[in-house]
Design a protein around this motif. Structure first.
Motif, PDB file in Angstrom:
ATOM      1  N   ARG B  61       2.907  40.740  51.482  1.00 40.10           N
ATOM      2  CA  ARG B  61       4.136  39.778  51.943  1.00 40.10           C
ATOM      3  C   ARG B  61       5.216  40.148  51.197  1.00 40.10           C
ATOM      4  O   ARG B  61       5.315  40.048  50.047  1.00 40.10           O
ATOM      5  CB  ARG B  61       3.664  38.306  51.704  1.00 40.10           C
ATOM      6  CG  ARG B  61       2.800  37.828  53.095  1.00 40.10           C
ATOM      7  CD  ARG B  61       2.099  36.506  52.572  1.00 40.10           C
ATOM      8  NE  ARG B  61       0.951  36.818  51.661  1.00 40.10           N
ATOM      9  CZ  ARG B  61       0.246  35.936  50.990  1.00 40.10           C
ATOM     10  NH1 ARG B  61       0.659  34.914  51.001  1.00 40.10           N
ATOM     11  NH2 ARG B  61      -0.739  36.525  50.495  1.00 40.10           N
ATOM     12  N   LEU B  62       6.258  40.337  52.321  1.00 33.39           N
ATOM     13  CA  LEU B  62       7.576  40.450  51.749  1.00 33.39           C
ATOM     14  C   LEU B  62       8.325  39.182  52.044  1.00 33.39           C
ATOM     15  O   LEU B  62       8.189  38.802  53.239  1.00 33.39           O
ATOM     16  CB  LEU B  62       8.474  41.747  52.324  1.00 33.39           C
ATOM     17  CG  LEU B  62       7.778  42.886  52.005  1.00 33.39           C
ATOM     18  CD1 LEU B  62       8.625  44.013  52.548  1.00 33.39           C
ATOM     19  CD2 LEU B  62       7.684  43.061  50.485  1.00 33.39           C
ATOM     20  N   GLN B  94       0.437  48.041  58.733  1.00 32.36           N
ATOM     21  CA  GLN B  94      -0.453  47.220  59.275  1.00 32.36           C
ATOM     22  C   GLN B  94      -0.860  46.340  58.372  1.00 32.36           C
ATOM     23  O   GLN B  94      -1.350  45.153  58.792  1.00 32.36           O
ATOM     24  CB  GLN B  94      -1.590  47.987  59.988  1.00 32.36           C
ATOM     25  CG  GLN B  94      -1.446  48.635  61.336  1.00 32.36           C
ATOM     26  CD  GLN B  94      -2.285  49.760  61.856  1.00 32.36           C
ATOM     27  OE1 GLN B  94      -3.413  49.939  61.049  1.00 32.36           O
ATOM     28  NE2 GLN B  94      -1.790  50.578  62.716  1.00 32.36           N
ATOM     29  N   LYS B  95      -0.685  46.597  56.868  1.00 32.91           N
ATOM     30  CA  LYS B  95      -1.388  45.605  56.110  1.00 32.91           C
ATOM     31  C   LYS B  95      -0.212  44.822  55.441  1.00 32.91           C
ATOM     32  O   LYS B  95      -0.086  44.439  54.147  1.00 32.91           O
ATOM     33  CB  LYS B  95      -1.918  46.412  54.883  1.00 32.91           C
ATOM     34  CG  LYS B  95      -3.326  47.067  55.343  1.00 32.91           C
ATOM     35  CD  LYS B  95      -4.073  47.621  54.098  1.00 32.91           C
ATOM     36  CE  LYS B  95      -3.139  48.978  53.744  1.00 32.91           C
ATOM     37  NZ  LYS B  95      -3.925  49.626  52.540  1.00 32.91           N
ATOM     38  N   LEU B  96       0.932  44.731  56.061  1.00 32.65           N
ATOM     39  CA  LEU B  96       2.070  43.958  55.605  1.00 32.65           C
ATOM     40  C   LEU B  96       2.735  43.208  56.505  1.00 32.65           C
ATOM     41  O   LEU B  96       2.890  43.438  57.799  1.00 32.65           O
ATOM     42  CB  LEU B  96       3.058  45.343  55.142  1.00 32.65           C
ATOM     43  CG  LEU B  96       4.202  45.174  54.429  1.00 32.65           C
ATOM     44  CD1 LEU B  96       4.516  46.283  53.506  1.00 32.65           C
ATOM     45  CD2 LEU B  96       5.431  44.712  55.376  1.00 32.65           C
ATOM     46  N   VAL B  97       3.315  41.776  56.062  1.00 31.74           N
ATOM     47  CA  VAL B  97       4.204  41.196  56.975  1.00 31.74           C
ATOM     48  C   VAL B  97       5.507  40.949  56.373  1.00 31.74           C
ATOM     49  O   VAL B  97       5.643  40.769  55.023  1.00 31.74           O
ATOM     50  CB  VAL B  97       3.370  39.948  57.357  1.00 31.74           C
ATOM     51  CG1 VAL B  97       2.198  40.033  58.457  1.00 31.74           C
ATOM     52  CG2 VAL B  97       2.987  39.097  56.187  1.00 31.74           C
ATOM     53  N   VAL B  98       6.435  40.630  57.049  1.00 27.07           N
ATOM     54  CA  VAL B  98       7.685  40.009  56.312  1.00 27.07           C
ATOM     55  C   VAL B  98       7.828  38.550  56.579  1.00 27.07           C
ATOM     56  O   VAL B  98       8.079  38.530  58.076  1.00 27.07           O
ATOM     57  CB  VAL B  98       8.828  41.065  57.036  1.00 27.07           C
ATOM     58  CG1 VAL B  98      10.081  40.477  56.210  1.00 27.07           C
ATOM     59  CG2 VAL B  98       8.571  42.406  56.545  1.00 27.07           C
ATOM     60  N   LEU B  99       8.138  37.827  55.929  1.00 27.42           N
ATOM     61  CA  LEU B  99       8.194  36.219  56.035  1.00 27.42           C
ATOM     62  C   LEU B  99       9.944  36.113  55.777  1.00 27.42           C
ATOM     63  O   LEU B  99      10.194  36.140  54.793  1.00 27.42           O
ATOM     64  CB  LEU B  99       7.285  35.296  55.352  1.00 27.42           C
ATOM     65  CG  LEU B  99       5.894  35.832  55.413  1.00 27.42           C
ATOM     66  CD1 LEU B  99       4.854  34.800  54.643  1.00 27.42           C
ATOM     67  CD2 LEU B  99       5.280  35.699  56.911  1.00 27.42           C
ATOM     68  N   PHE B 100      10.608  35.701  57.124  1.00 25.20           N
ATOM     69  CA  PHE B 100      11.873  35.216  56.772  1.00 25.20           C
ATOM     70  C   PHE B 100      11.830  33.544  56.860  1.00 25.20           C
ATOM     71  O   PHE B 100      11.459  33.198  57.824  1.00 25.20           O
ATOM     72  CB  PHE B 100      12.757  35.850  57.979  1.00 25.20           C
ATOM     73  CG  PHE B 100      14.275  35.241  57.883  1.00 25.20           C
ATOM     74  CD1 PHE B 100      15.002  35.803  56.829  1.00 25.20           C
ATOM     75  CD2 PHE B 100      14.815  34.963  58.894  1.00 25.20           C
ATOM     76  CE1 PHE B 100      16.105  35.381  56.541  1.00 25.20           C
ATOM     77  CE2 PHE B 100      16.053  34.800  58.800  1.00 25.20           C
ATOM     78  CZ  PHE B 100      16.889  34.805  57.657  1.00 25.20           C
ATOM     79  N   VAL B 101      11.939  32.974  55.775  1.00 28.43           N
ATOM     80  CA  VAL B 101      11.921  31.516  55.739  1.00 28.43           C
ATOM     81  C   VAL B 101      13.399  31.226  55.602  1.00 28.43           C
ATOM     82  O   VAL B 101      14.390  31.498  54.930  1.00 28.43           O
ATOM     83  CB  VAL B 101      11.197  31.204  54.338  1.00 28.43           C
ATOM     84  CG1 VAL B 101      11.410  29.574  54.264  1.00 28.43           C
ATOM     85  CG2 VAL B 101       9.822  31.792  54.179  1.00 28.43           C
ATOM     86  N   THR B 102      13.712  30.150  56.518  1.00 28.00           N
ATOM     87  CA  THR B 102      14.866  29.662  56.447  1.00 28.00           C
ATOM     88  C   THR B 102      15.559  28.478  55.420  1.00 28.00           C
ATOM     89  O   THR B 102      14.544  28.096  54.811  1.00 28.00           O
ATOM     90  CB  THR B 102      15.277  28.766  57.957  1.00 28.00           C
ATOM     91  OG1 THR B 102      16.740  28.414  58.164  1.00 28.00           O
ATOM     92  CG2 THR B 102      14.343  27.538  57.847  1.00 28.00           C
TER      93      THR B 102
END
Lengths: 144, 194
Positions: B61-62, B94-102
């Motif tokens: 996770r980024l 495919q093994k990675l997500v980017v979470l943009f948190v407000t």
């Protein structure tokens, strides 16, 4: 009196915009994401004789202003800039993570392939109407 | 015009970075012995689904904190992350997500932040929540966010601009500087094992 007139006359008769005007290069903006109502326009400005950018407006946005993104110790903030000095012959660059024209209350999304328009006013030079090409959202630089 | 808020932000940022440096053993960005960054959270994605720290177990996770009204820093950083992912092998992506948190839940509803994040790539997920739900996340990641009034009645958010890397087990691995170029981000991710 005649001697004084000799010195004063050139000052009065000089056209207001006699100096070489400011030039704008490499203007661009990044496409906005859905729902994004703000945008940023980037460009380079050069004034051969020295000038000051004093005002910004855009027909595509409710408001436009000059901002500087300040990056320090992992913090990102924005500072308002009322004016931008343009020292003679120095290229001043507005680029991502630095100075930018902030567009607020965009009237429409910024779509890649279209232009966004910005009007710049200067202390001495005539105003400039800038058409900035909108680049894809993944862009990081002006069109080559 | 340096505002007082700006100075507070810079000082807070320095404290956050000092904390991160201790936790992550900067500049080597090795695995932290006792990661103090992260922790549980319960937020909402663009489709209204509840997302917790367990939702993406097994994936890298980024995490990046920002807001959709941010005209320069956030889209530039997200765009750089997107360009970095383009440089990674498909298997790694495919093994990675980017979470943009407000940091701006007042304006960033689930739909707004969800649609916004998706525009940067299929791995991008926008997350929001009530101020009460966001507070522990900001605390867990040592994120600083401060509302800053603009001329004309609008406002901006000054905020920590750091990319947090969390491993597949959910542990904090290290941070990426938001001024890194896409090639450097990709290289660092590969170096970290993503």
């Amino acid at each position: 009196m005649r001697k004084l007139a000799k010195y004063l006359l050139p000052l009065v008769t000089l056209p207001a915009f006699a100096q070489t005007p400011v030039s704008v290069h490499d203007a661009w903006a990044r496409a906005t994401a859905p729902g994004q109502t703000t945008g940023a326009v980037y460009m380079s400005l050069t004034s051969p004789a020295g000038d000051t950018l004093t005002g910004i407006s855009s027909p595509d946005a409710g408001a436009a202003m000059l901002h500087k993104t300040t990056q320090m110790n992992g913090m990102s903030g924005m500072t308002d800039m009322d004016t931008l000095p343009l020292p003679a012959g120095t290229k001043i660059t507005l680029a991502p993570q630095g100075m930018h024209v902030m567009l607020m209350d965009l009237k429409h999304p910024l779509v890649a392939g279209q232009n966004v328009e910005v009007d710049l006013t200067f202390a001495k030079s005539p105003g400039i109407h800038v058409k900035a090409p909108v680049q894809p959202i993944s862009a990081a630089a002006p069109p080559a | 015009m340096a505002t007082r808020q700006g100075i507070v932000a810079i000082v807070a940022g320095a404290i956050v970075l000092a904390g991160l440096a201790l936790a992550a053993g900067l500049p080597h960005l090795t695995h932290a012995a006792a990661p103090a960054i992260g922790g549980p959270f319960t937020l909402v994605d663009g489709d209204g689904n509840t997302v917790t720290e367990k939702t993406f177990a097994g994936k890298w996770r980024l995490m990046y904190f920002g807001y959709t009204h941010c005209p320069d820093a956030c889209p530039t950083t997200l765009s750089d992350i997107g360009a970095a992912l383009d440089k990674l092998p498909a298997a790694a992506r495919q093994k990675l997500v980017v979470l943009f948190v407000t940091v701006d839940p007042q304006r960033d509803t689930p739909k707004v932040i969800g649609d916004y994040a998706k525009a940067f790539g299929p791995e991008f997920i926008g997350l929001t929540g009530t101020p009460a739900a966001l507070a522990p996340v900001e605390q867990g990641f040592r994120v600083y966010a401060q509302r800053h009034e603009l001329k004309g009645g609008d406002y901006a958010m000054d905020h920590s601009s750091i990319i947090y890397v969390m491993g597949p087990d959910g542990n904090f691995i290290g941070v990426l500087d938001d001024t890194m170029k896409p090639a450097d981000i990709a290289g660092r991710l590969e170096q970290l094992g993503a």
